[in-house]
Design an enzyme around this catalytic site. Structure first.
Site, short mmCIF file in Angstrom:
data_model
loop_
_atom_site.label_atom_id
_atom_site.label_comp_id
_atom_site.label_asym_id
_atom_site.label_seq_id
_atom_site.Cartn_x
_atom_site.Cartn_y
_atom_site.Cartn_z
N ASP A 25 0.89 -1.14 0.00
CA ASP A 25 0.00 0.00 0.00
C ASP A 25 0.94 1.21 0.00
O ASP A 25 2.11 1.09 0.36
CB ASP A 25 -0.92 -0.01 1.24
C1 GLC Z 1 -4.23 4.29 -0.45
C2 GLC Z 1 -5.13 3.09 -0.22
C3 GLC Z 1 -5.04 2.05 -1.29
C4 GLC Z 1 -4.83 2.74 -2.61
C5 GLC Z 1 -3.45 3.36 -2.58
C6 GLC Z 1 -3.19 4.20 -3.83
O1 GLC Z 1 -3.60 4.67 0.73
O2 GLC Z 1 -5.01 2.47 1.05
O3 GLC Z 1 -6.26 1.28 -1.27
O4 GLC Z 1 -4.93 1.81 -3.68
O5 GLC Z 1 -3.23 4.16 -1.43
O6 GLC Z 1 -4.07 5.28 -3.86
#
Ligand code: GLC
Length: 733
Positions: free
Chosen positions: A265
């Site tokens: 993430d």
């Molecule tokens: C965010 C979310 C994730 C997302 C990523 C990119 O923090 O937790 O679900 O795909 O970052 O935006």
């Protein structure tokens, strides 16, 4: 002479072309199997090029190998549609003019259809949009488990039951990946709340991990063949999820044989050595600490960039470590960016909007219709009042990374005006929330009392009232990054609803939310519809159901409790939710959702699996083809279902298992099968389920493995987890 010279040079040219055709590198030869191409590409790469593959080069792309003509990987959110283009090195929108998409329903709505065919339709449509937008990875779907109704991101997930989530997520992934776009199952694992998501350390039993929180991820990997998986932000038993030996190496890569890429993430990586040794493949979003800051061009400082290169160069890590990662990343590139057989996709076309509407119509759940106000026959009414901010508020914006820029968003008000006639439909805002914000709760400047008075006045002058409320995509509502602070409906809706119920006997409550909420007005209510976040075609889907053009067939994918402390996660003090800011212990263990309510004999407001129809269904006797089965055998359970009403309808028949006696605690019942059937008025069908050992097993904390214990089991057939229509017993020998 000239002729000879010409002949010679022609032959030489042909020869060189022939040789060069032969020496086209294997990794560029599309006729070769992917594994052969991976090996060949790897053999041609330098150490620096292999390490580069493991990190981002921008906010949403990771490196390719420019020298070898191996393309970069381009990623995009999100589960409900392809997010607008984001800037190179910040979270800002790039404001392109060609990236407006179709907004599909929140995955809670998809789960509420209990129809895997809807997942296929949805996955293929959103996959076509991601393909058209030239994305190689779509960052979704999410299947974290609904253990608390305060989790800000439940709207992105598929409810409280691992079996339902497993069955509904597989076709979605297959649909996306058919387009040459990788799905990215997330957030692996135990990111079941937003509060302190970046560091909270989750402690739980092996039973809860294996029986409740892993199954949907396992189905994504072993049944759908998902090509990427996103490591969560939180810690699990002391180790960050993006560099966790148990979940990434032992379970994901060893037990499940995952051959794809683990992607962090954004900002989920924390330690070079652990990321290297515990199975992280692609590091994204470091230095951004989420949404507020980044070090421009800090990409070389990523944990898997220069520091990782040093460890490899100096021999502190074997080159095999980076070869493992680079092979997985090359495999992903050959499956997506270099996949010459993929279709071209399409963006925001009618077919996709029709898919959005179909999923929305099948996901809407009719919770109450005691006064038979639904379906609404417009000719019976002169004035139809529509009241509530959610009748007009754009709900495709906000919510965090699942935000969308849409070609179209039909509001409930617009849908109802088109359906019932603009001259009949009168609107009043009723209540107001603030503008969308991710880090503060903005308040509306409108005066709540005057809004309420105007709405009550309209209600008192109208023949029928349609209230459209619920939650929204603001922070501390249904939004990423934080959790709700209360189980109550926000913005003074409860008071408004109570006043509307006094002002008019005919009130239809339509709630748009991704979470359950308290219903202090339920005793005075006669008509209640849970309509989720449906996206671009929301207004048309809602109007079609309220008008009876579509007979609702959705069933709740999670329990609506009467009050917050009825939930298991809220029954053991703060350590069980939200934790003590460092640790959190899942004390309710395997008793999540209806498993808790049924085992603890707590009556829910509306149970898991519940949903009404405009018709009625009658169930006949449940029978089994034998009284006993061996461990490798199976039992066929069958029963007739009849449409005993006057309109065609779909019913979701559910099969639960009760283990009458077990050596370890088991829930009162567990969902192990379901089918959605369509019946014309008067039509009867015999439904059959095959029950085998897999439906009887539990994960033993003693044996540290799945086990089915001999003894008596009961099969319960229900139209919801609480409304059991028939049972049959059998013995496992
Ligand atoms: C965010 C979310 C994730 C997302 C990523 C990119 O923090 O937790 O679900 O795909 O970052 O935006």
């Amino acid at each position: 002479m000239k002729a000879k010279h010409f002949l010679f040079s022609t032959i030489l040219t042909v020869f060189i072309l022939h040789i060069s055709a032969q020496t086209k590198p294997v990794y560029l030869d599309n006729s070769q199997p992917i594994e052969v191409r991976v090996k060949d590409a790897l053999s041609k790469m330098t150490l620096d090029e292999k390490v580069k593959l493991c990190t981002a080069q921008s906010k949403f792309s990771s490196h390719g190998v420019p020298r070898l003509g191996i393309p970069e990987i381009w990623m995009s959110d999100g589960p409900h549609g392809v997010r607008m283009e984001i800037l190179w090195d910040s979270w800002g929108h790039a404001n392109w003019t060609n990236d407006s998409c179709t907004a599909f329903p929140a995955l809670t709505c998809l789960a509420a259809t209990w129809n895997p065919k809807m997942s296929t339709l949805y996955g293929n449509a959103v996959g076509e949009e991601a393909r058209y937008r030239r994305k190689d990875v779509l960052l979704g779907p999410g299947v974290n488990i609904y253990r608390t109704p305060l989790n800000g991101r439940n709207f992105e997930y598929m409810g409280e039951d691992p079996y339902l989530a497993s069955k509904m997520v597989v076709p979605y992934i297959q649909g996306v990946q058919k387009n040459g776009v990788a799905a990215c199952i997330k957030h692996y694992v135990l990111n079941d709340q937003e509060k302190w998501r970046g560091h909270i350390n989750v402690e739980l039993s092996d039973r809860a991990l294996y029986e409740i929180y892993l199954p949907a991820f396992k189905a994504a990997v072993t049944e759908a063949g998902v090509w990427t998986i996103m490591g969560a932000y939180n810690k699990i038993r002391g180790e960050f999820a993006c560099e966790n030996n148990l979940t990434l190496m032992k379970i994901l890569k060893d037990e499940w044989k995952f051959d794809g890429c683990v992607i962090t993430d954004w900002g989920g990586a924390h330690n070079t050595k652990l990321a290297a040794l515990n199975g992280l493949d692609i590091e994204m979003g470091s230095w951004t600490n989420g949404f507020t800051s980044n070090k421009a061009f800090a990409y070389n400082d990523y944990f898997l960039a220069r520091p990782y290169f040093q460890l490899l160069k100096s021999g502190q890590l074997p080159t095999s470590n980076v070869d493992e990662k680079a092979s997985r990343i090359l495999r992903l590139i050959f499956r997506t960016a270099m996949n010459v057989n993929k279709p071209y996709g399409a963006l925001a076309n009618e077919e996709h909007h029709n898919a959005d509407r179909a999923v929305g119509e099948e996901g809407i759940v009719l919770l109450q219709n005691t006064a038979k106000l639904l379906p609404i026959v417009a000719s019976k009414y002169k004035t139809i009042a529509v009241i509530g901010e959610n009748a007009t508020r754009k709900l495709t914006e906000g919510g965090g990374s699942s935000e969308l820029k849409v070609k179209r968003e039909i509001s409930p008000l617009q849908g109802l005006k088109e359906k019932f006639g603009a001259e009949k439909v009168k609107y009043s805002l009723g209540y107001a929330s603030g503008a969308v914000s991710y880090d503060q709760v903005l308040k509306s400047k409108l005066n709540p009392d005057s809004l309420l008075k105007a709405a009550v006045k309209l209600a008192s002058e109208s023949d029928i009232v349609i209230f459209v409320g619920g939650l929204n995509k603001n922070t501390q509502q249904d939004s990423e990054g934080d959790d709700r602070r209360s189980y109550a409906l926000p913005f003074g809706q409860n008071e408004l609803i109570a006043e509307l119920q006094k002002a008019n006997k005919k009130v239809v409550l339509v709630m748009l939310s991704g979470n359950a909420y308290e219903m202090p007005w339920i005793k005075q209510a006669t008509t209640l519809v849970q309509a989720w976040y449906i996206g671009s075609e929301a207004g048309h889907a809602i109007a079609n159901v309220l008008a009876g053009d579509v007979n609702p067939s959705g069933k709740l994918p999670f329990t609506f409790a009467a009050k917050l402390n009825d939930y298991g996660a809220h029954s053991f003090g703060a350590i069980a939710y939200p934790g003590d800011s460092i640790n959190e212990v899942y004390k309710e263990d395997i008793l999540v959702g209806y498993r808790w309510f049924d085992t603890k004999k707590i009556a829910p407001q509306f149970p898991f699996g519940f949903g009404l129809s405009y018709t009625t269904f009658g169930y006949g006797k449940v029978t089994a083809n034998k009284k006993a089965m061996t461990a490798d055998g199976q039992i066929i359970v069958s029963f007739p279902v009849k449409n005993t009403g006057t309109v065609k309808g779909k019913e979701v028949v559910q099969l639960y298992i009760n283990d009458q006696k077990s050596s370890e605690l088991r829930p009162e019942k567990e969902l192990k099968a379901f089918q959605k059937i369509e019946l014309n008025p008067g039509e009867e069908k015999t439904v059959t389920f095959t029950v085998d050992k897999s439906a009887l097993q539990f994960y033993s904390d003693v044996k540290k493995d799945w086990t089915a214990e001999a003894g008596k089991f009961t099969v319960l057939i229900g139209t919801s987890s609480r409304d059991i229509k028939g049972k049959v017993e059998f013995e496992l020998q």
